[in-house]
Design a protein around this motif. Structure first.
Motif, mmCIF file in Angstrom:
data_model
loop_
_atom_site.group_PDB
_atom_site.id
_atom_site.type_symbol
_atom_site.label_atom_id
_atom_site.label_comp_id
_atom_site.label_asym_id
_atom_site.label_seq_id
_atom_site.Cartn_x
_atom_site.Cartn_y
_atom_site.Cartn_z
ATOM 1 N N ILE A 242 7.726 -1.934 -0.478
ATOM 2 C CA ILE A 242 9.146 -2.140 -0.182
ATOM 3 C C ILE A 242 9.374 -2.278 1.321
ATOM 4 C CG2 ILE A 242 11.435 -1.065 -0.284
ATOM 5 C CD1 ILE A 242 10.493 0.263 -2.931
ATOM 6 N N GLY A 243 8.767 -1.380 2.091
ATOM 7 C CA GLY A 243 9.000 -1.367 3.527
ATOM 8 C C GLY A 243 8.456 -2.584 4.254
ATOM 9 N N LEU A 244 7.307 -3.098 3.790
ATOM 10 C CA LEU A 244 6.698 -4.265 4.447
ATOM 11 C C LEU A 244 6.907 -5.555 3.659
ATOM 12 C CD1 LEU A 244 3.311 -2.775 5.736
ATOM 13 C CD2 LEU A 244 5.520 -2.928 6.898
ATOM 14 N N ARG A 245 7.657 -5.478 2.556
ATOM 15 C CA ARG A 245 7.966 -6.658 1.729
ATOM 16 C C ARG A 245 6.690 -7.414 1.359
ATOM 17 N NH1 ARG A 245 11.448 -6.906 5.896
ATOM 18 N NH2 ARG A 245 10.596 -8.855 6.726
ATOM 19 N N THR A 246 5.811 -6.691 0.666
ATOM 20 C CA THR A 246 4.534 -7.265 0.252
ATOM 21 C C THR A 246 4.280 -6.865 -1.197
ATOM 22 O OG1 THR A 246 2.185 -7.456 0.871
ATOM 23 C CG2 THR A 246 3.160 -5.269 1.018
ATOM 24 N N PRO A 247 3.527 -7.652 -1.979
ATOM 25 C CA PRO A 247 3.239 -7.289 -3.367
ATOM 26 C C PRO A 247 2.534 -5.932 -3.461
ATOM 27 C CG PRO A 247 2.629 -9.575 -2.967
ATOM 28 C CD PRO A 247 2.966 -8.990 -1.636
ATOM 29 N N VAL A 248 2.742 -5.236 -4.581
ATOM 30 C CA VAL A 248 2.181 -3.897 -4.751
ATOM 31 C C VAL A 248 0.655 -3.920 -4.643
ATOM 32 C CG1 VAL A 248 1.884 -1.978 -6.365
ATOM 33 C CG2 VAL A 248 4.122 -3.085 -6.140
ATOM 34 N N THR A 249 0.013 -4.930 -5.227
ATOM 35 C CA THR A 249 -1.448 -5.010 -5.146
ATOM 36 C C THR A 249 -1.911 -5.157 -3.705
ATOM 37 O OG1 THR A 249 -1.298 -7.394 -5.584
ATOM 38 C CG2 THR A 249 -1.747 -5.957 -7.465
ATOM 39 N N GLU A 250 -1.178 -5.930 -2.914
ATOM 40 C CA GLU A 250 -1.523 -6.092 -1.500
ATOM 41 C C GLU A 250 -1.194 -4.828 -0.709
ATOM 42 O OE1 GLU A 250 -3.234 -8.497 -0.346
ATOM 43 O OE2 GLU A 250 -3.168 -9.733 -2.175
ATOM 44 N N ALA A 251 -0.116 -4.140 -1.100
ATOM 45 C CA ALA A 251 0.249 -2.891 -0.430
ATOM 46 C C ALA A 251 -0.848 -1.845 -0.588
ATOM 47 C CB ALA A 251 1.572 -2.365 -0.993
ATOM 48 N N GLU A 252 -1.466 -1.815 -1.762
ATOM 49 C CA GLU A 252 -2.575 -0.879 -1.991
ATOM 50 C C GLU A 252 -3.744 -1.190 -1.067
ATOM 51 O OE1 GLU A 252 -4.775 2.248 -3.817
ATOM 52 O OE2 GLU A 252 -2.632 1.778 -3.812
ATOM 53 N N LYS A 253 -4.054 -2.470 -0.910
ATOM 54 C CA LYS A 253 -5.150 -2.863 -0.016
ATOM 55 C C LYS A 253 -4.830 -2.519 1.431
ATOM 56 C CE LYS A 253 -6.474 -6.755 -2.996
ATOM 57 N NZ LYS A 253 -6.525 -8.246 -3.106
ATOM 58 N N VAL A 254 -3.590 -2.767 1.842
ATOM 59 C CA VAL A 254 -3.168 -2.438 3.210
ATOM 60 C C VAL A 254 -3.273 -0.931 3.444
ATOM 61 C CG1 VAL A 254 -1.172 -2.360 4.768
ATOM 62 C CG2 VAL A 254 -1.692 -4.456 3.498
ATOM 63 N N LYS A 255 -2.844 -0.149 2.449
ATOM 64 C CA LYS A 255 -2.908 1.312 2.567
ATOM 65 C C LYS A 255 -4.339 1.787 2.775
ATOM 66 C CE LYS A 255 -2.820 3.933 -1.099
ATOM 67 N NZ LYS A 255 -2.371 4.642 -2.325
ATOM 68 N N ILE A 256 -5.251 1.258 1.957
ATOM 69 C CA ILE A 256 -6.647 1.687 2.034
ATOM 70 C C ILE A 256 -7.289 1.253 3.348
ATOM 71 C CG2 ILE A 256 -8.933 1.362 1.012
ATOM 72 C CD1 ILE A 256 -7.503 1.139 -1.724
ATOM 73 N N ARG A 257 -6.993 0.042 3.783
ATOM 74 C CA ARG A 257 -7.670 -0.510 4.962
ATOM 75 C C ARG A 257 -7.084 -0.021 6.285
ATOM 76 N NH1 ARG A 257 -9.032 -6.958 5.946
ATOM 77 N NH2 ARG A 257 -10.298 -6.672 7.833
ATOM 78 N N TYR A 258 -5.758 0.083 6.351
ATOM 79 C CA TYR A 258 -5.108 0.380 7.630
ATOM 80 C C TYR A 258 -4.283 1.668 7.628
ATOM 81 C CZ TYR A 258 -6.079 -4.605 8.410
ATOM 82 O OH TYR A 258 -6.693 -5.833 8.539
ATOM 83 N N GLY A 259 -4.090 2.272 6.459
ATOM 84 C CA GLY A 259 -3.193 3.415 6.364
ATOM 85 C C GLY A 259 -3.634 4.610 7.187
#
Length: 405
Positions: A242-259
């Protein structure tokens, strides 16, 4: 002709993934020989909401594990979680015949502790002895052979709602597998990531999965308190989407890689690329912005955990501190944030005491590997204090499966 392999399989049915871990019992201990995982499609907050989708996820994970371990999986220890799980401490007392405590006396006193009014829609999953009392001598771990006329026991009893547990059994039976036991997930994870010294000194295990956060408090070598919070790493993913306006599947990848759960650890000028929705071009965003989304939600979860530990009454007896495990525990900065909130030592829990490939050294596999270790311990002790607790619910699950097919 080679020796017959003794294998044990653990099935971790999580909200975000289904994981099957296969271990081989060797003279030197347990060696992990196969791991299979599949995205979980049929669960919400640790509870099965779609049996067909859950069966499909289990089937895929089992097939992957079978290929790696080169063996057929027929029986599993299945993990169970969800807010329907309720636990409490209780006592039991019996008179010792013959003035010497025997195994039969231990079984009777545990049954006495279990003899409490139980609603028809609930089932006992575990009876975990904490300590025994023989006459006026307390703190006894194993009373067999001691002299006395009165035997008491303090136990931790774990119960689950029958329907959610049955749905786990049905999902497993539906792919052609039998269940050796249904195991509370944080109890299983504790087998993999906690040492005996930590359990003796006092430690709180916090297993943060995708849909639930499972807590278990140990002191003096036994379980004192367990509870399950209906929130986990999936909330972080939704916030990022929601915060970065990205698909949930991509949000999971972003979380794992950069979170990162601790924003002071993030360089001020670091930028990341975030996929957009609707086929738009990816955007460059400050990693500090991602951290500002993750940190408040993670802080909220850990504060709720802190309240749970305070509720247990053992917050001042955790000399070994807090151990974080589960998929969300891989998040950068989570131990630093947790130390600030709990004001005590915190470490990331990875499986210990097992051999296998390097990939098993991750909090992600704590529950699956713990189920294998739990199964190995049960087979070596014949599950003396817990035998028969699962038979009723599994019998009903098999009856349902037979009636359908």
């Amino acid at each position: 002709m080679g020796r017959k392999r003794k294998t044990i399989a653990g099935l971790d049915i999580g909200t975000t993934k289904v994981c099957v871990v296969v271990g081989e019992v060797t003279p030197g201990g347990v060696e992990i020989i196969g791991i299979g995982s599949s995205p979980s499609e049929g669960l919400r907050k640790g509870v099965v909401v779609n049996i067909d989708n859950t069966m499909d996820s289990i089937r895929k994970a089992v097939e992957e594990a079978e290929k790696l371990c080169d063996c057929d999986i027929r029986r599993v220890y299945a993990g169970v979680s969800g807010s329907h799980i309720k636990s409490f401490n209780n006592q039991g007392m019996v008179v010792v015949k013959g003035n010497e405590v025997e195994d039969a006396d231990v079984q009777k006193v545990i049954e006495a502790a279990k003899a409490i009014p139980m609603p028809a829609d609930r089932e006992v999953l575990h009876i975990l002895p904490q300590y025994y009392v023989v006459d006026d001598q307390d703190g006894i771990k194993d009373p067999i052979g001691m002299s006395g006329v009165r035997l008491e026991v303090n136990v931790h009893i774990v119960t689950g709602a029958v329907s959610p547990v049955q749905n786990v059994v049905r999902s497993v039976n539906g792919v052609g597998l039998d269940i050796n036991g249904v195991v509370l997930e944080q109890l299983a994870a504790s087998e993999a990531v906690l040492s005996a010294d930590e359990k003796e000194l006092g430690v709180a295990l916090v297993d943060i999965g995708g849909g639930t956060t499972d807590i278990a408090v140990f002191s003096e070598g036994s379980v004192k308190y367990t509870t399950i919070l209906p929130l986990g790493g999936g909330y972080l993913t939704n916030d990022i989407a929601i915060g970065l306006r990205t698909p949930v599947t991509e949000a999971e990848k972003v979380k794992i890689r950069y979170g990162c759960a601790c924003t002071p650890m993030i360089p001020q000028d670091e930028m990341i690329e975030v996929p957009s929705v609707g086929g738009r071009e990816p955007r460059r965003v400050s990693r500090q912005v991602l951290g500002s989304i993750i940190e408040p939600r993670m802080e909220e979860i850990l504060n709720l955990v802190c309240r749970g530990i305070v509720k247990s009454g053992f917050e001042d007896r955790l000399a070994a501190g807090i151990v974080l495990t589960g998929g969300t525990a891989i998040l950068e900065g989570i131990t630093e944030l947790a130390e600030h909130i709990f004001n005590m030592p915190v470490r990331r829990g990875i499986p210990i005491g097992v051999a296998g490939p390097d990939e098993i050294k991750s909090p992600i596999y704590a529950t699956g590997i713990g189920l294998v270790l739990y199964g190995a311990k049960q087979s070596s002790t014949n599950g003396r204090n817990e035998g028969g607790l699962f038979r009723g619910v599994m019998k009903r699950g098999r009856k349902w499966f037979s009636s359908i097919f």
